[in-house]
Structures are given as structure tokens and as C-alpha cells.
Design a protein around this motif. Structure first.
Motif, PDB file in Angstrom:
ATOM      1  N   VAL A 202      19.636  -3.941  47.252  1.00 45.03           N
ATOM      2  CA  VAL A 202      20.262  -3.147  46.612  1.00 45.03           C
ATOM      3  C   VAL A 202      19.798  -1.810  46.808  1.00 45.03           C
ATOM      4  CG1 VAL A 202      20.803  -2.245  44.167  1.00 45.03           C
ATOM      5  CG2 VAL A 202      20.781  -4.937  44.781  1.00 45.03           C
ATOM      6  N   GLY A 203      18.460  -1.629  47.064  1.00 39.11           N
ATOM      7  CA  GLY A 203      18.082  -0.346  47.384  1.00 39.11           C
ATOM      8  C   GLY A 203      18.538   0.219  48.846  1.00 39.11           C
ATOM      9  N   GLY A 204      18.950  -0.819  49.957  1.00 33.57           N
ATOM     10  CA  GLY A 204      19.505  -0.416  50.907  1.00 33.57           C
ATOM     11  C   GLY A 204      21.066   0.113  50.666  1.00 33.57           C
ATOM     12  N   LEU A 205      21.637  -0.560  49.860  1.00 33.99           N
ATOM     13  CA  LEU A 205      22.964  -0.371  49.359  1.00 33.99           C
ATOM     14  C   LEU A 205      23.028   1.236  48.900  1.00 33.99           C
ATOM     15  CD1 LEU A 205      25.875  -0.934  49.257  1.00 33.99           C
ATOM     16  CD2 LEU A 205      25.700  -1.755  46.828  1.00 33.99           C
ATOM     17  N   LEU A 206      22.082   1.638  48.084  1.00 33.17           N
ATOM     18  CA  LEU A 206      21.955   2.862  47.648  1.00 33.17           C
ATOM     19  C   LEU A 206      21.668   3.936  48.523  1.00 33.17           C
ATOM     20  CD1 LEU A 206      20.103   2.378  44.041  1.00 33.17           C
ATOM     21  CD2 LEU A 206      22.618   2.552  44.397  1.00 33.17           C
ATOM     22  N   ARG A 207      20.724   3.568  49.590  1.00 30.82           N
ATOM     23  CA  ARG A 207      20.598   4.478  50.601  1.00 30.82           C
ATOM     24  C   ARG A 207      21.758   4.785  51.578  1.00 30.82           C
ATOM     25  NH1 ARG A 207      15.523   1.954  50.032  1.00 30.82           N
ATOM     26  NH2 ARG A 207      16.141   0.410  51.589  1.00 30.82           N
ATOM     27  N   ALA A 208      22.621   3.692  51.611  1.00 31.78           N
ATOM     28  CA  ALA A 208      23.616   3.729  52.742  1.00 31.78           C
ATOM     29  C   ALA A 208      24.762   4.468  52.110  1.00 31.78           C
ATOM     30  CB  ALA A 208      24.127   2.282  53.084  1.00 31.78           C
ATOM     31  N   THR A 209      24.619   4.693  50.749  1.00 31.11           N
ATOM     32  CA  THR A 209      25.765   5.228  49.971  1.00 31.11           C
ATOM     33  C   THR A 209      25.387   6.740  49.479  1.00 31.11           C
ATOM     34  OG1 THR A 209      25.608   4.074  47.971  1.00 31.11           O
ATOM     35  CG2 THR A 209      27.278   3.172  49.452  1.00 31.11           C
ATOM     36  N   ALA A 210      24.286   7.003  49.952  1.00 33.47           N
ATOM     37  CA  ALA A 210      23.634   8.368  49.563  1.00 33.47           C
ATOM     38  C   ALA A 210      23.540   8.666  47.893  1.00 33.47           C
ATOM     39  CB  ALA A 210      24.434   9.554  50.261  1.00 33.47           C
ATOM     40  N   ARG A 211      23.189   7.519  47.374  1.00 31.79           N
ATOM     41  CA  ARG A 211      23.063   7.510  45.913  1.00 31.79           C
ATOM     42  C   ARG A 211      21.477   7.408  45.553  1.00 31.79           C
ATOM     43  NH1 ARG A 211      26.306   2.644  43.169  1.00 31.79           N
ATOM     44  NH2 ARG A 211      24.853   3.344  41.378  1.00 31.79           N
TER      45      ARG A 211
END
Length: 289
Positions: A202-211
Motif C-alpha cells: 500500500v505504501g508503494g501504491l501511495l508513492r506511485a500515485t504521489a499521495r
């Protein structure tokens, strides 16, 4: 499988028809909707094989990250807004009732039973605070014996299960029973804003979406009483910089509370705390079943 005049197989209809023998009508309804929406998504986005494989790897990693004290799938649901949407769908009560919000991923251990007025901050990690209020029915009637399950992060923004080497089990948690007038009160520290765990998928997803991963400061409650619908909710600290951009979309204006500075010695004596301290007042109103 059947094919249309162009030779294209309608796998969606075939998959839906495969459910025809499902005994449970609600299960059949849910799976039918899931299949149709997933297939529509794949068609709309023209999903590639590589993207499908990446999604499978991501979901596999999400499951592998889950432990007895960490629920990465709930975290994923939270950051996609699904958890809050489900709460909204199932929490449509009258305006006089306390609004619900997300459970979050850290209600993973049982809160210890505590006496009213007990201190749930066992490590002294922040500014002293009293939280007090009443549990009421929608018509304003007090609900004696109502049960309040409370949990929060420490003054540094971590839950007990995240740092078992620093916090004893049950830190920031308490199971309280309201008194004969529906009143409750407990001591704690003022919660702080904190990032949700970012060391997993989930952290990787946030980083990938600049959140950003931050949640505004809050205290969790699950409140229940006989003949009333339980509510899962928070109170949020007024003025927190992340109120307008909660990573899990859980802030509701009605749940924001002032944690008011108190310097009055008599008030401090009433709650058994030194001055100065902060005081948050909240009435939690349940819907009669």
C-alpha cells in the motif's frame, strides 16, 4: 463457450451463467456484480497481460504482508476509499446520531477493561488530555452501561502493535462502561497525526500515485448499548493540518472536536490531572433499533 457473429467469445455472460446453481441469492448477486464490473473495467481500460500480472503480484504481496497485528487488505481498502464508502452506505442514520467512519487497520487486539477515569496512555508520550462525554439515545436519553471500546496512537503516532518493544500491550486502548447517567471519561495523551504504514504494497501504491500517507490526529471509538445500533467512529483534533486530506478519506465535520487547553485547578482536581491539560468533550448518540 458461445461466440457472436464475429467469433468473439462473450466470456462475461459465460462467467455469470456459471453461477446459476449458487444456492445463496445474495452471494450470486454479489459475484454477478463483481464479474460484470471487473470485466467492464478490463474492457474500458484495455487491460494488458503485463498489467494483469502486476496486479496479481500486488494482491499476492498484500496478502503476504498481513499478520495477526497488521491488516494490509484493510489498509488497501482504506486508501482506495472503499472502507469509507461502505461505512457511508451502511451508516445512513438520522442527523441527530453520531456519524460512523472507518475501523482502520489497528483494531487487531482486544482492548483491556478499564475503570472510568483510567489513563490509557501507559508511556507518557504526549500532552495530557481528558476525554469525557455521554452516550445517549437519539432522543437524548442517557444510556447507562453503554460500552465504549477506545483506541489511539501514542504521542509519536504509533499504535502499540506497531512498536511492541516500546509500548506495552494495550497502550492507548481501553474498554469502558458508561455510568448510570451514560457518562464516561478517561485520561490519555493528545493524539498526533501520523503516516499509515508505508513499508508494504500500500505504501508503494501511495508513492506511485504521489499521495501522502498521513492521517489527521484522532481517537477511535466503537460504542454499543442494548437495543441500539453500535457505531464505529472517531473524534478528530480540530486544527490538524491533514483534516482536509486524510489518506483514508475518513474525516467528517461533525466528528472534529476542540481539545481545549485547561488551566483551572478545580477542573484538574475533578479529573485527577495536573494543570495544564487539554479537554475534549463528545456526546456519542446511538440509533434505537
Amino acid at each position: 463457450m458461445t461466440a457472436d457473429a464475429t467469433g468473439v467469445t462473450d466470456v462475461t455472460d459465460e462467467a455469470v451463467r456459471s453461477l446459476h446453481a449458487t444456492d445463496d441469492p445474495r452471494l450470486r448477486e454479489l459475484l454477478t456484480g463483481l464479474i460484470r464490473h471487473l470485466h467492464a473495467f478490463a474492457r474500458e481500460t484495455e487491460l494488458t497481460t503485463e498489467e494483469w500480472e502486476a496486479a496479481i503480484r500486488f494482491l499476492t504481496a498484500t496478502g503476504q504482508t498481513c499478520t495477526e497485528t497488521r491488516q494490509e487488505f484493510i489498509l488497501l481498502s482504506d486508501v482506495l476509499g472503499l472502507s469509507m464508502l461502505v461505512e457511508d452506505i451502511n451508516g445512513r442514520h438520522g442527523s441527530e446520531h453520531t456519524e460512523s467512519t472507518v475501523l482502520g487497520p489497528f483494531h487487531m487486539t482486544e482492548s483491556p477493561a478499564r475503570e472510568l477515569g483510567a489513563d490509557i496512555d501507559l508511556v507518557g508520550g504526549g500532552e495530557r488530555c481528558v476525554v469525557s462525554g455521554r452516550v445517549l439515545s437519539g432522543d437524548g436519553t442517557p444510556l447507562p452501561g453503554a460500552v465504549l471500546d477506545v483506541w489511539q496512537a501514542d504521542g509519536n503516532g504509533f499504535y502499540d502493535v506497531q512498536r511492541p518493544d516500546v509500548q506495552p500491550p494495550g497502550n492507548g486502548r481501553g474498554l469502558f462502561t458508561a455510568d448510570a447517567e451514560g457518562r464516561f471519561w478517561f485520561l490519555t495523551c493528545v493524539p498526533s497525526s501520523y503516516p499509515i504504514p508505508t513499508d508494504g504494497p500500500v505504501g508503494g501504491l501511495l508513492r506511485a500515485t504521489a499521495r501522502h500517507p498521513y492521517r489527521p490526529a484522532h481517537i477511535h471509538f466503537i460504542v454499543s448499548a442494548p437495543d441500539h445500533t453500535p457505531v464505529t467512529t472517531h473524534i478528530f483534533v480540530a486544527g490538524d493540518e491533514y483534516l482536509a486530506s486524510d489518506a483514508v478519506f475518513a474525516v467528517k465535520e461533525s466528528l472534529v472536536r476542540d481539545f481545549t487547553p485547561v488551566r483551572d485547578a478545580d477542573a484538574a482536581k475533578e479529573f485527577g490531572v495536573p494543570v495544564p491539560f487539554r479537554h475534549a468533550r463528545v456526546d456519542l448518540v446511538l440509533e434505537h433499533t
